[in-house]
Structures are given as C-alpha cells and as structure tokens.
Scaffold this motif. Structure first.
Motif, PDB file in Angstrom:
ATOM      1  N   GLU A 130     -50.585 -18.892 -12.327  1.00 37.75           N
ATOM      2  CA  GLU A 130     -51.377 -17.820 -11.736  1.00 37.75           C
ATOM      3  C   GLU A 130     -50.564 -17.088 -10.665  1.00 37.75           C
ATOM      4  OE1 GLU A 130     -54.515 -15.343 -11.363  1.00 37.75           O
ATOM      5  OE2 GLU A 130     -54.280 -16.886 -12.913  1.00 37.75           O
ATOM      6  N   GLN A 131     -49.803 -17.880  -9.890  1.00 38.46           N
ATOM      7  CA  GLN A 131     -48.960 -17.280  -8.846  1.00 38.46           C
ATOM      8  C   GLN A 131     -47.863 -16.417  -9.479  1.00 38.46           C
ATOM      9  OE1 GLN A 131     -49.095 -17.710  -5.039  1.00 38.46           O
ATOM     10  NE2 GLN A 131     -48.270 -15.784  -5.754  1.00 38.46           N
ATOM     11  N   GLU A 132     -47.247 -16.946 -10.539  1.00 36.11           N
ATOM     12  CA  GLU A 132     -46.199 -16.172 -11.234  1.00 36.11           C
ATOM     13  C   GLU A 132     -46.778 -14.850 -11.710  1.00 36.11           C
ATOM     14  OE1 GLU A 132     -44.723 -18.632 -14.450  1.00 36.11           O
ATOM     15  OE2 GLU A 132     -44.345 -20.305 -13.068  1.00 36.11           O
ATOM     16  N   ARG A 155     -52.142 -23.183 -11.322  1.00 32.47           N
ATOM     17  CA  ARG A 155     -51.990 -22.427 -10.066  1.00 32.47           C
ATOM     18  C   ARG A 155     -50.591 -21.800  -9.990  1.00 32.47           C
ATOM     19  NH1 ARG A 155     -53.848 -27.293  -7.515  1.00 32.47           N
ATOM     20  NH2 ARG A 155     -56.090 -27.347  -7.731  1.00 32.47           N
ATOM     21  N   GLU A 156     -49.614 -22.542 -10.446  1.00 29.25           N
ATOM     22  CA  GLU A 156     -48.245 -22.012 -10.436  1.00 29.25           C
ATOM     23  C   GLU A 156     -48.163 -20.783 -11.354  1.00 29.25           C
ATOM     24  OE1 GLU A 156     -45.094 -23.200  -9.183  1.00 29.25           O
ATOM     25  OE2 GLU A 156     -45.963 -24.771  -7.935  1.00 29.25           O
ATOM     26  N   LEU A 177     -45.038 -36.363  -7.612  1.00 28.15           N
ATOM     27  CA  LEU A 177     -44.485 -36.052  -8.931  1.00 28.15           C
ATOM     28  C   LEU A 177     -45.082 -36.944 -10.011  1.00 28.15           C
ATOM     29  CD1 LEU A 177     -42.395 -34.199 -10.277  1.00 28.15           C
ATOM     30  CD2 LEU A 177     -40.849 -36.131 -10.216  1.00 28.15           C
ATOM     31  N   MET A 230     -54.154 -33.540 -12.683  1.00 31.31           N
ATOM     32  CA  MET A 230     -53.595 -32.716 -11.628  1.00 31.31           C
ATOM     33  C   MET A 230     -52.471 -31.837 -12.182  1.00 31.31           C
ATOM     34  SD  MET A 230     -54.848 -32.963  -8.649  1.00 31.31           S
ATOM     35  CE  MET A 230     -55.033 -34.579  -7.941  1.00 31.31           C
ATOM     36  N   LEU A 288     -48.325 -35.753 -10.878  1.00 35.14           N
ATOM     37  CA  LEU A 288     -48.202 -34.458 -11.542  1.00 35.14           C
ATOM     38  C   LEU A 288     -47.871 -34.625 -13.018  1.00 35.14           C
ATOM     39  CD1 LEU A 288     -46.203 -32.239  -9.066  1.00 35.14           C
ATOM     40  CD2 LEU A 288     -48.428 -31.751 -10.021  1.00 35.14           C
ATOM     41  N   HIS A 322     -52.292 -28.063 -11.314  1.00 30.91           N
ATOM     42  CA  HIS A 322     -51.121 -27.624 -10.567  1.00 30.91           C
ATOM     43  C   HIS A 322     -50.367 -26.543 -11.332  1.00 30.91           C
ATOM     44  CE1 HIS A 322     -46.979 -28.010  -8.996  1.00 30.91           C
ATOM     45  NE2 HIS A 322     -47.581 -28.293  -7.857  1.00 30.91           N
ATOM     46  N   ARG A 323     -50.159 -26.789 -12.602  1.00 29.16           N
ATOM     47  CA  ARG A 323     -49.433 -25.818 -13.430  1.00 29.16           C
ATOM     48  C   ARG A 323     -50.196 -24.504 -13.510  1.00 29.16           C
ATOM     49  NH1 ARG A 323     -45.293 -24.277 -13.650  1.00 29.16           N
ATOM     50  NH2 ARG A 323     -45.461 -23.247 -15.667  1.00 29.16           N
ATOM     51  N   GLU A 325     -53.113 -35.769  -2.417  1.00 29.83           N
ATOM     52  CA  GLU A 325     -51.925 -34.948  -2.547  1.00 29.83           C
ATOM     53  C   GLU A 325     -51.263 -35.326  -3.860  1.00 29.83           C
ATOM     54  OE1 GLU A 325     -49.637 -35.928   0.820  1.00 29.83           O
ATOM     55  OE2 GLU A 325     -50.846 -34.711   2.162  1.00 29.83           O
ATOM     56  N   THR A 326     -50.703 -34.360  -4.515  1.00 27.96           N
ATOM     57  CA  THR A 326     -50.069 -34.691  -5.781  1.00 27.96           C
ATOM     58  C   THR A 326     -48.617 -35.029  -5.550  1.00 27.96           C
ATOM     59  OG1 THR A 326     -49.636 -32.377  -6.037  1.00 27.96           O
ATOM     60  CG2 THR A 326     -51.535 -33.244  -7.200  1.00 27.96           C
ATOM     61  N   MET A 332     -49.372 -13.234 -10.601  1.00 32.71           N
ATOM     62  CA  MET A 332     -49.715 -12.331  -9.500  1.00 32.71           C
ATOM     63  C   MET A 332     -48.487 -11.597  -8.969  1.00 32.71           C
ATOM     64  SD  MET A 332     -52.566 -14.591  -7.537  1.00 32.71           S
ATOM     65  CE  MET A 332     -53.298 -13.492  -6.359  1.00 32.71           C
TER      66      MET A 332
END
Lengths: 137, 310
Positions: free
Chosen positions: B286-288, B283-284, B268, B276, B271, B280-281, B265-266, B290
């Motif tokens: 990519e979510q933004e 994926r974030e 802070l 990671m 991070l 992590h960034r 688990e990541t 989407m």
C-alpha cells in the motif's frame, strides 16, 4: 523499476536535507529516493540494519528513516546499538514501519530516544512534512 | 473406660487443627460421645490429672464448645459437633481480625520507642531468606507486589506463571500501580495472567534465554529468585535485599528486556510464518502504491524499459 522525470525539481522546500533511509524494501527506498530528490533533498539508502548503522556512525544525517522489520539486523538492533553507544538521541530517527506495533510499543521507542514514528502506509506529502518537521525541530 | 480407637484418633488429630490441644480434643470428644459427666469422671476415664481436667474444662467452656450443668457436683456436656466446629472456626476468624486490628497499634507503639543509633548494623542491607514450599514463596511474592511503589520486574517461563495460577499474586500483579514488566518465553494470551495485561508490559524471551531461571525484582531493592522450581513440593526460593544481587539481576533483566520484542511487534520469524506476514506485506505494498501514485500524479514518470535507448 527506474523512474525518470522530465520536469524541474520541486523547489517549494528550499532547505536541503540529508536523509538516510534504512529499509529492506527496495521498491520503497527507490521511490522515496526519487521523491525526496525531486523535493531538493539528498538521499542515501541502506537496505539492511548493519549497513545503516555503519553509515550513521560515519556520517551526519538530518533525518534517518528506519524500518523495524528487516532480516538479521533489524531496526530494533540499530536502535539498541545506537543506544549502547550513546548515539540514539544525537540522531533524528523516525521509525518508519509496517509492523503491527502498539501505541505503548511506539511510545517506548520515543522514550528511549527515537524522534518520532510513521506507520506505513502514509500519505507521501505527510511523510515529507514529518521529515522536515523532524529535521527542523 | 473410654477407649480411643482409630476414628477417634483421627478426629482428635483433626480437632487439633482447630486450635485445640490433644487433651482438649480428647475431653471434648469424650463428652460429645458419652454425654453429661462430672470433672472427676472425665479425669478418671481419660486418665488425665484432676487439676488439669478442670483447667481443660474451663478452657473448653471459654471456647464455647462445652457447657456446665448446674448441680452438685457440677457436670459438663458438649455442644454438638457441627455447632462446635462453627464456633471454633468463628473463634479463629475473630482472633485473626483482632491480630489485624492490633497490627496498627503494635507499629504505632514500636515507633514510639527511640532507635538506638550507636551501632548501625552493616548487614542491614544484605538480608537473605530461604523460602521453601509454594505457600511460603507465595506469601513473599504477594508481599513484594503489595509493597511495591515503583516497579516490578518478573522473569519466568509460562510454566512458572502457571504454578501461581488463580492466586492472589497474579491478581495483585494485574492491579499493581507500579510499572510492571514481564519477560516470559511464549506468552499464551489465553492464560489468565496475560489476558488482561497490556502487552506493553510483556516481552518475549528468546529461546536461548529459556533457561530454568525465574526471579522477581521489586523497586530495584528486593529480589526473590527461584533456585528450584521444577516440582511444586520442592519449590525453593531465596529473597534478598542485597544490593549486589539486586543490581546484578536488574542488569540482566534490562539486558534481556532491551533485546526482547513486544508480543505484538513483528519480528522476522513471525513475519515469515504468521498472518502478520500478510498484514505487513499489505501495508508495504500500500505504501509503495501511494508513493508511486504520488510520483505519477505530480511528476511525469516513465518506467524505463530495458533496451529502450530514448
């Protein structure tokens, strides 16, 4: 960045949900708020765990979207605090995270009382259906 | 006379390890070096009373490392050292096998004896056992893991695990069917013990908790905790089934477990300072993207430009 819309709200989901988003990523929280409001849902945002926890303790939300990796007071700390107060299972918490976490780690969170989890990135329609599903389950 | 010099003394000492008494070893060595002798000659040379000498010869014959030569009087000779050692080792192996086989019978017999219920020992649940040295601790650790049917909780630093590297304890931990939870300081994935364990079982101890303490709890009813484990030779541990102790350490473990993060688990810290962060960034972002694409596709959106009054 601010979004405006000049069309009417999407009325396909009639039941209005009260959603709390706890996430330190302001871009995501702003856009999600816009998206959920356009789908007739109320949305409150907390950009850190402590603020989120305070809101949960004071209000009722149909669904809570909780990010795990946040500075200082992260999603795990929110879960732990709610757990210690016996409030974890009373709230419908969806872990919404971009963290690398194993299936076992996610299952453990569910076993502790988290409703479900969503791993970022996720298709936004799927996210909405999961939120509705979680709220109505 | 057969004079014992230093190598003989040393050999004597070594043979005692193979379940020979000092006099048995003395007789065997005498015969193996001097050759065929009568009991009387052996007795005189080694200054061992004759009756005892007969008894020693009889035992050594039973062990199979000396043999008698027919004649009057009977003479004795020794089997070669290599063969003798092999025979002694085999004898020990057979003895252990017999002991193992006998265990079932002993337990069966023991159960047939009715238990006296009149005065129940109140200290039954509060046994304490001090274990000193790596071997005795290891035997107890292995027994705990073997006997466990529900859960095993281990708290210890990576150095603690290294002390039991390549032992049956580590293998048993890996094979256990009980629920296993390990709390350790900086689990090195290359370390044998952590290699094959699913990471769901291992959580990282915070630095502040990286004190010199180590314990293992079995099925919430037994605990073994180290009171000195800095040096292997001085390693000391205490085993107990005291409910108070077990409950206290169980609560401590649960508390730390809840606060600790899974290895993968990541947090802070990771991070900010590892690969990671990048994942992590990504994926974030990519979510933004989407959400933004969806909003642009389904709703007419525009970005508010500062100063734009429209």
């Amino acid at each position: 960045m601010k979004f405006r819309t000049n069309i009417e709200k999407n009325d396909k989901d009639s039941k209005e949900l009260n959603v709390l988003i706890i996430d330190d990523n302001e871009q995501i929280t702003k856009m999600l708020t816009t998206f959920l409001e356009l789908n007739n849902h109320k949305c409150i945002v907390a950009n850190d765990g402590k603020q989120g926890l305070a809101l949960i303790q004071e209000n009722h939300y149909d669904v809570i979207l909780l990010d795990l990796a946040m500075p200082e007071f992260d999603g795990y700390a929110v879960i732990e605090s709610l757990e210690s107060k016996g409030m974890l299972k009373n709230n419908k918490i969806i872990v919404f995270t971009a963290s690398t976490i194993t299936q076992e780690g996610l299952d453990e969170l569910v076993n502790r009382g988290v409703s479900s989890y969503i791993l970022k990135p996720i298709d936004i329609d799927l996210l909405l259906s999961k939120i509705i599903q979680s709220a109505t389950s | 006379m057969f004079a014992l010099d230093n190598p003989i003394n040393e050999l004597n000492r070594l043979l005692i390890k193979y379940d020979l008494t000092p006099n048995q070893a003395k007789v065997y060595l005498y015969l193996s070096k001097i050759g065929i002798k009568t009991a009387s000659e052996i007795s005189k040379s080694l200054k061992i009373p004759r009756t005892e000498t007969y008894h020693l010869l009889s035992t050594l014959q039973q062990k199979g490392i000396i043999f008698s030569v027919f004649g009057k009087p009977t003479k004795f000779n020794a089997v070669g050292i290599d063969e003798s050692i092999a025979i002694l080792v085999n004898n020990e192996k057979n003895r252990i096998n017999e002991l193992e086989t006998g265990k079932t019978d002993i337990v069966k017999l023991w159960k047939t004896i009715p238990k006296y219920i009149g005065s129940k020992d109140k200290s039954e649940d509060n046994k304490f056992q001090t274990l000193q040295g790596r071997n005795s601790i290891l035997v107890k650790l292995e027994q705990l893991v073997k006997d466990s049917t529900e859960n095993i909780l281990v708290l210890g630093t990576e150095s603690d695990f290294k002390r039991f590297y390549h032992t049956n304890f580590i293998d048993l931990l890996k094979k256990t069917k009980s629920e296993l939870k390990i709390l350790t300081d900086s689990p090195n994935k290359s370390l044998h013990v952590f290699e094959e364990l699913s990471h769901k079982y291992i959580k990282k101890l915070d630095d502040k908790n990286r004190e010199d303490f180590c314990f293992i709890i079995k099925d919430d009813n037994e605990v073994l905790f180290f009171i000195s484990n800095s040096e292997v030779k001085d390693m000391t541990a205490i085993w107990t089934d005291s409910k108070t102790f077990v409950t206290t350490l169980r609560s401590l473990f649960s508390l730390i477990w809840k606060k600790a993060h899974n290895l993968d688990e990541t947090d802070l810290e990771s991070l900010l300072g590892s690969d990671m962060t990048y994942e992590h960034r990504l994926r974030e972002i990519e979510q933004e993207k989407m959400i933004l694409n969806h909003l642009q596709k389904h709703f007419k959106l525009s970005e508010k430009i500062p100063g734009d009054k429209k």
